[in-house]
Design an enzyme around this catalytic site. Structure first.
Site, mmCIF file in Angstrom:
data_model
loop_
_atom_site.group_PDB
_atom_site.id
_atom_site.type_symbol
_atom_site.label_atom_id
_atom_site.label_comp_id
_atom_site.label_asym_id
_atom_site.label_seq_id
_atom_site.Cartn_x
_atom_site.Cartn_y
_atom_site.Cartn_z
ATOM 1 N N GLU B 82 0.953 -1.195 0.001
ATOM 2 C CA GLU B 82 -0.052 -0.047 0.068
ATOM 3 C C GLU B 82 0.763 1.231 0.022
ATOM 4 O O GLU B 82 0.611 2.131 -0.606
ATOM 5 C CB GLU B 82 -1.059 -0.061 1.172
ATOM 6 C CG GLU B 82 -1.867 1.042 1.207
ATOM 7 C CD GLU B 82 -3.263 0.988 0.134
ATOM 8 O OE1 GLU B 82 -3.480 0.012 -0.082
ATOM 9 O OE2 GLU B 82 -3.494 2.045 -0.175
ATOM 10 N N LYS B 85 1.684 2.400 -3.406
ATOM 11 C CA LYS B 85 1.169 2.814 -4.296
ATOM 12 C C LYS B 85 0.907 4.202 -4.807
ATOM 13 O O LYS B 85 -0.098 4.837 -4.385
ATOM 14 C CB LYS B 85 -0.321 2.286 -3.937
ATOM 15 C CG LYS B 85 -1.593 2.431 -4.898
ATOM 16 C CD LYS B 85 -2.673 1.881 -4.094
ATOM 17 C CE LYS B 85 -4.081 1.805 -5.327
ATOM 18 N NZ LYS B 85 -5.058 1.342 -4.551
ATOM 19 N N LEU B 118 -2.690 -4.215 -9.332
ATOM 20 C CA LEU B 118 -3.955 -4.075 -10.432
ATOM 21 C C LEU B 118 -4.227 -2.841 -10.525
ATOM 22 O O LEU B 118 -4.588 -2.315 -11.612
ATOM 23 C CB LEU B 118 -5.153 -5.143 -9.854
ATOM 24 C CG LEU B 118 -4.595 -6.522 -9.865
ATOM 25 C CD1 LEU B 118 -5.954 -7.399 -9.994
ATOM 26 C CD2 LEU B 118 -3.996 -7.048 -11.462
ATOM 27 N N ASP B 119 -4.257 -1.929 -9.269
ATOM 28 C CA ASP B 119 -5.077 -0.619 -9.489
ATOM 29 C C ASP B 119 -3.956 0.201 -10.076
ATOM 30 O O ASP B 119 -4.194 1.274 -10.991
ATOM 31 C CB ASP B 119 -5.190 -0.010 -8.183
ATOM 32 C CG ASP B 119 -6.472 -0.584 -7.552
ATOM 33 O OD1 ASP B 119 -7.169 -1.253 -8.010
ATOM 34 O OD2 ASP B 119 -6.851 0.065 -6.481
ATOM 35 N N LYS B 152 -12.068 0.542 -11.637
ATOM 36 C CA LYS B 152 -11.214 1.765 -10.793
ATOM 37 C C LYS B 152 -9.599 1.525 -10.935
ATOM 38 O O LYS B 152 -9.338 0.504 -10.558
ATOM 39 C CB LYS B 152 -11.641 1.996 -9.530
ATOM 40 C CG LYS B 152 -13.206 2.449 -9.116
ATOM 41 C CD LYS B 152 -13.273 2.779 -8.124
ATOM 42 C CE LYS B 152 -14.556 3.014 -7.707
ATOM 43 N NZ LYS B 152 -15.118 3.366 -6.117
ATOM 44 N N GLU B 194 -14.402 -7.307 2.734
ATOM 45 C CA GLU B 194 -15.285 -7.024 1.709
ATOM 46 C C GLU B 194 -16.457 -7.798 1.555
ATOM 47 O O GLU B 194 -17.483 -7.606 1.082
ATOM 48 C CB GLU B 194 -14.625 -6.954 0.159
ATOM 49 C CG GLU B 194 -13.450 -5.619 0.298
ATOM 50 C CD GLU B 194 -13.961 -4.220 0.246
ATOM 51 O OE1 GLU B 194 -15.153 -4.189 -0.186
ATOM 52 O OE2 GLU B 194 -13.185 -3.280 0.277
ATOM 53 N N HIS B 260 -17.119 1.935 3.597
ATOM 54 C CA HIS B 260 -16.086 2.809 3.156
ATOM 55 C C HIS B 260 -16.621 4.107 3.177
ATOM 56 O O HIS B 260 -16.235 5.289 2.480
ATOM 57 C CB HIS B 260 -15.961 2.558 1.516
ATOM 58 C CG HIS B 260 -15.517 1.318 1.127
ATOM 59 N ND1 HIS B 260 -16.155 0.289 1.241
ATOM 60 C CD2 HIS B 260 -14.264 1.095 0.559
ATOM 61 C CE1 HIS B 260 -15.294 -0.908 0.900
ATOM 62 N NE2 HIS B 260 -14.252 -0.501 0.576
ATOM 63 N N HIS B 281 -6.827 -2.527 4.462
ATOM 64 C CA HIS B 281 -8.001 -1.972 3.860
ATOM 65 C C HIS B 281 -8.983 -2.969 4.375
ATOM 66 O O HIS B 281 -10.326 -2.350 4.893
ATOM 67 C CB HIS B 281 -7.999 -2.245 2.304
ATOM 68 C CG HIS B 281 -8.972 -1.661 1.542
ATOM 69 N ND1 HIS B 281 -9.459 -0.257 1.946
ATOM 70 C CD2 HIS B 281 -10.082 -2.266 0.993
ATOM 71 C CE1 HIS B 281 -10.730 -0.102 0.976
ATOM 72 N NE2 HIS B 281 -11.104 -1.085 0.471
#
Lengths: 386, 386
Positions: B82, B85, B118-119, B152, B194, B260, B281
């Site tokens: 993270e 990123k 991936l983002d 996204k 999630e 979120h 996350h």
């Protein structure tokens, strides 16, 4: 029951709609264009990013416009030029947006400036929170006929023109010719490159109009009412006809790429090479148009008489036709290879065919063609140059 | 005749289509998934960007796969987390693409890794030459149920999570559970956040399935065939049902935003604050789910019994429920304000209503509600924590 599905096809359609409007005096309070989109009334705010060159002398007009409409405004002038179209300046614009705390939907970023500013602000608007709306107000003739209509955003990177960017439509583009009154002559010339391109490859009527009126238009900075409006309207109309069905360039055969086959790399290179004249974008395009037209004649696609009309009009439009890079076959070949990569491995070279206003695409250009074309090109333009 | 048109409405539709497929052993040469898109045959090439943690031990398998199919491949392992990123790593990925000279259409970038990779690769693919195709191969459970389905892309910037990014669909996402066998337990827990979110807000059936099987699934790293596949299939199905009609988030009332609302800022902040536990996350999401469910009960939207089932399931799923930040009303309020800005000035807070699996949106949450909810939250989770 519990799902046992293992494969999904996700399909969706992103509808895009934006307005392109020719409207003079956008900064007159009685012109409502700039506040047509976004929140108005209590608490309404706008962030305005404006080219320093445009800001100078119009500071009060911009402020008064939004004051009149009771909109709290942060106006940020930014120095812009092709060499500032980079990551550093993109981040600076993003930081301004972050500090303003721009809302995701109801506070369209208002961008007033030339193509460089519009391209960069478009990319910033695209990237900030994955996209906020923006409005384009082009202030150069080139941006009016070119950047305002498309949806391309970009910065230069890896020493390549527009290497990073996206497709991101504005909510509207407002075209106001009154910004042109203080535009330097070379900026008019630069725009003429794109107009010239469109006339040669697609619009014989526009070509004739230019043969008649271009000299006077140049003298008047496009402020002449009848012909200037007609030339702009014709150019934009052509751009929209070509671009709208292909906004995301799914089709890589694009006639608007005419003039952009050899020039992109040469334009960038000329800026860093002190031994040759620097090329503005429009200049690079117009030289490419002439060179490609020579290539068309070399390949037997257009008669000499049409090629001569093209070269003659470029002189009337005060466009440069000769540049030493366009006599260097190695450079030209390297440019074409890079362009081919950009077109996914195909040359897809738009080129006039039969007569002015008509075109085909070539995919079989050899180094030998380039070498032969250079001879014709020097013969057609070299003398006039000296 | 010459055009006198002065206003154009440009309209277009961007059609988007991509495949999401559960397919085990994507690196087996007999599995053709990874070469389903793009050029094959003579001269075919691929650029593969892969998380270092995944690369380790699979180097040979990746190389053999493409060798078997006669595809020249550049495989680049990248350390990802993270805190990486960011812009610097995005530029690094872009540089790899530039050096490879990736074609615009026929050489899809193959991205193998977790959500962060991936983002970022998605954003790089979007920006390079205004977009090259990419294929997602998620290797964490979180990425399988979350990042793989959406469009996204993002990086963190201005100390804000995902502040810069875009919407950019892959051509395909291939979900291979065999990557999970070496996945650390905390990664499974993170994904559970999630899945838990989706069960509470939308899928009572999934909720019950988790009440029955979550404990064993956790123990087996989701490799258990029947229930693991069902949980993944249900989660992805829900995600697609919610996301597909709203890929570009034109509708800002999104139930997938459940969990979120308060968490984004707190998750980022926890990483830089050594006085509190860092939140992954999924952990941040699951704590937000519990807190928001307490808010739902405080507002009389769900009975105590449903709230208790929610808190109980979070324990079974080994999800954290308590974090000191969620007892600090100033921090929570500041987070909600930032989220509200992201939702264009509206709270649009998805929250369970009536019973598990059903929801409404709230737009009238006051500071007082947050303060009262903290009391209930501490009562429900604080004891169990200690």
């Amino acid at each position: 029951v519990i799902s046992t599905k293992k494969e999904w096809n996700v399909t969706a359609n992103l509808p895009v709609a934006f307005k392109v409007k020719m409207t003079d005096n956008v900064l007159e309070p009685t012109n409502y264009s700039l506040i047509e989109y976004g929140q108005t009334g209590r608490g309404a705010r706008r962030l305005v990013i404006v080219d320093s060159a445009v800001f100078f002398g119009r500071e009060k007009a911009i402020k008064s416009y939004f004051d009149f409409h009771n909109i709290e405004t942060k106006i940020v002038p930014i120095d812009m030029s092709e060499d500032k179209k980079n990551l550093e300046h993109l981040l600076y614009i993003l930081e301004i947006m972050e500090n303003f705390g721009i809302l995701r939907r109801s506070e369209p970023l208002i961008c007033i400036g030339g193509g460089v500013l519009l391209d960069m602000c478009g990319l910033a608007a695209n990237l900030y929170r994955r996209g906020v709306p923006h409005i384009k107000v082009p202030t150069t003739l080139l941006a009016i006929v070119d950047a305002s209509v498309g949806v391309k955003t970009s910065i230069n990177h890896f020493c390549r023109r527009n290497r990073l960017g996206s497709y991101y439509p504005p909510v509207a583009a407002y075209l106001d010719r009154t910004f042109l009154d203080t535009l330097p002559k070379e900026e008019i010339v630069s725009a003429m490159g794109e107009i010239f391109k469109m006339a040669v490859i697609k619009n014989a009527k526009l070509f004739e109009l230019l043969e008649t009126d271009a000299a006077e238009l140049m003298q008047q900075n496009f402020l002449l009412d009848g012909p200037a409006e007609s030339v702009i309207s014709e150019s934009i109309n052509d751009m929209i006809v070509e671009l709208a069905p292909n906004l995301w360039e799914t089709d890589l055969e694009r006639i608007v790429d005419f003039g952009h086959s050899f020039s992109p790399m040469l334009e960038m290179k000329s800026l860093e090479d002190s031994t040759v004249p620097s090329l503005s974008h429009g200049e690079a395009v117009s030289i490419d148009v002439v060179f490609s037209s020579c290539l068309a004649h070399h390949r037997g696609l257009i008669p000499k008489s049409e090629l001569e009309r093209i070269v003659d009009l470029s002189f009337v439009m005060q466009l440069p036709t000769y540049h030493p890079y366009f006599t260097n076959y190695l450079l030209l070949w390297e440019s074409l290879i890079d362009t081919t990569r950009h077109r996914d491995g195909k040359q897809n070279l738009p080129i006039p065919a039969v007569s002015i206003g008509n075109s085909i695409f070539l995919n079989d250009i050899k180094l030998e063609d380039v070498k032969e074309t250079i001879k014709l090109y020097v013969q057609m333009t070299g003398k006039k140059q000296k």
